[in-house]
Enzyme design. Structure first.
Site, short mmCIF file in Angstrom:
data_model
loop_
_atom_site.label_atom_id
_atom_site.label_comp_id
_atom_site.label_asym_id
_atom_site.label_seq_id
_atom_site.Cartn_x
_atom_site.Cartn_y
_atom_site.Cartn_z
N SER A 151 34.32 48.65 -10.54
CA SER A 151 34.37 48.51 -11.92
C SER A 151 35.09 49.72 -12.53
CB SER A 151 33.22 48.24 -12.55
OG SER A 151 33.53 47.57 -14.06
N GLU A 246 35.15 36.04 -11.94
CA GLU A 246 35.30 37.12 -12.92
C GLU A 246 36.35 37.00 -13.85
OE1 GLU A 246 34.90 41.21 -11.45
OE2 GLU A 246 34.37 40.61 -9.33
N HIS A 276 30.87 39.72 -11.12
CA HIS A 276 31.20 41.21 -11.10
C HIS A 276 30.43 41.98 -10.46
CE1 HIS A 276 33.74 44.27 -13.01
NE2 HIS A 276 32.79 44.88 -13.52
#
Length: 311
Positions: A151, A246, A276
């Site tokens: 991320s 996602e 995610h």
């Protein structure tokens, strides 16, 4: 397993989603950022694999060596955790980091880079670069170092490599990225097409996190803040994993298309039905497959004997 009320099968992904939502339900407009960080760390505390942990100052940045048995001293992975640049730490990601290092048979340096809003861009990027240079100061060569991140940490890994290239420094051997956040302007079509499928991350939330990181006048199109907008030539081999549910899926797919156009050696793995950074949840069966693929890629590019990896 079935939910008694609805008689509908509850999947491991469903349970992971409920775990996430149970954290978010605790938070209100009045919840302070320190409380959020503490709740997140507590929710993901623990480590499921046998590793040794040793705290270290990595170029002035708080860090921790996460050491698998018999890992070679001459190789290292630098791990950059996710959390929207607002939450997350070594503590929240220690299990994921340890599982990757254990599967790879490589030691991992994780860092607690500075978080926003106390420390806005480029503080986190500066910390990532300091940790990379710390590894070089320890005698490692760039060819013996790989970057890894999820991320926001994937964003930092890419930003660090682009900054190194721009400054004429040698980039690491390779990088693995899980659901990397490459576009802080959140322009991908998946923000609409996956809005109903994604149980957590909606575009308004992503834009708020970006503003928190960049500040009111920050530019979400700056290439070191949003690698999607950078010249990607000269990056090392990359492996990117993303879940098909996602909203930020296109941060990966669009980045990969642009990287390939710039002649970067990049592999994309899209996991159906996954959320995610699903790799954080060891109870999801696909996590084992994903971590094994990450480890195989890293071993190949770091030239680590398969015999050192966990069986």
């Amino acid at each position: 397993m079935k939910d008694a009320a609805s008689d509908i099968a509850v999947t491991p992904v469903d349970r992971a989603v409920e775990r996430l939502q149970s954290i978010y339900r605790k938070w209100t407009r009045d919840t302070g950022v320190e409380q959020m960080r503490g709740d997140w760390d507590e929710a993901f505390a623990g480590c499921s694999v046998p590793v040794a942990c040793r705290q270290v100052s990595a170029g002035g940045v708080e860090g921790e060596w996460i050491l698998s048995p018999a890992a070679p001293q001459e190789k290292a992975i630098l791990y950059l955790h996710g959390g929207g640049f607002r939450i997350g730490s070594i503590a929240s990601h220690r299990d994921l980091i340890a599982r990757i290092g254990h599967a790879c048979g490589c030691r991992v340096l994780a860092i607690n880079y500075r978080l926003a809003p106390e420390h806005r861009y480029p503080a986190a990027l500066d910390d990532a670069l300091a940790a990379y240079r710390y590894l070089l100061d320890q005698g490692l060569q760039p060819a013996d170092i790989a970057l890894a991140g999820d991320s926001a940490g994937g964003n930092l890994a890419l930003g660090a490599m682009l900054a190194l290239r721009d400054r004429g420094e040698t980039v690491p051997a390779a990088a693995v990225l899980m659901s990397p956040w490459t576009d802080l302007a959140a322009t991908g079509a998946s923000y609409e097409s996956r809005a109903k499928a994604d149980p957590i991350h909606q575009r308004a939330m992503i834009l708020a996190l970006a503003k928190n990181y960049l500040g009111r006048d920050g530019d979400p199109h700056h290439p070191l803040a949003s690698p999607l907008y950078a010249d990607l030539s000269g990056l090392p081999p990359l492996l990117i994993q993303v879940g098909d549910r996602e909203t930020v899926r296109d941060d990966s797919t669009e980045f990969v298309a642009k990287a390939r156009a710039a002649a970067v050696n990049v592999e994309l793995q899209v996991f159906d039905g996954m959320i995610h950074v699903f790799q954080m949840f060891s109870e999801i069966p696909e996590t084992g497959e994903a971590v094994a693929a990450l480890a195989k890629f890293l071993r190949g590019h770091l030239q680590i004997d398969d015999g050192r990896a966990a069986q």
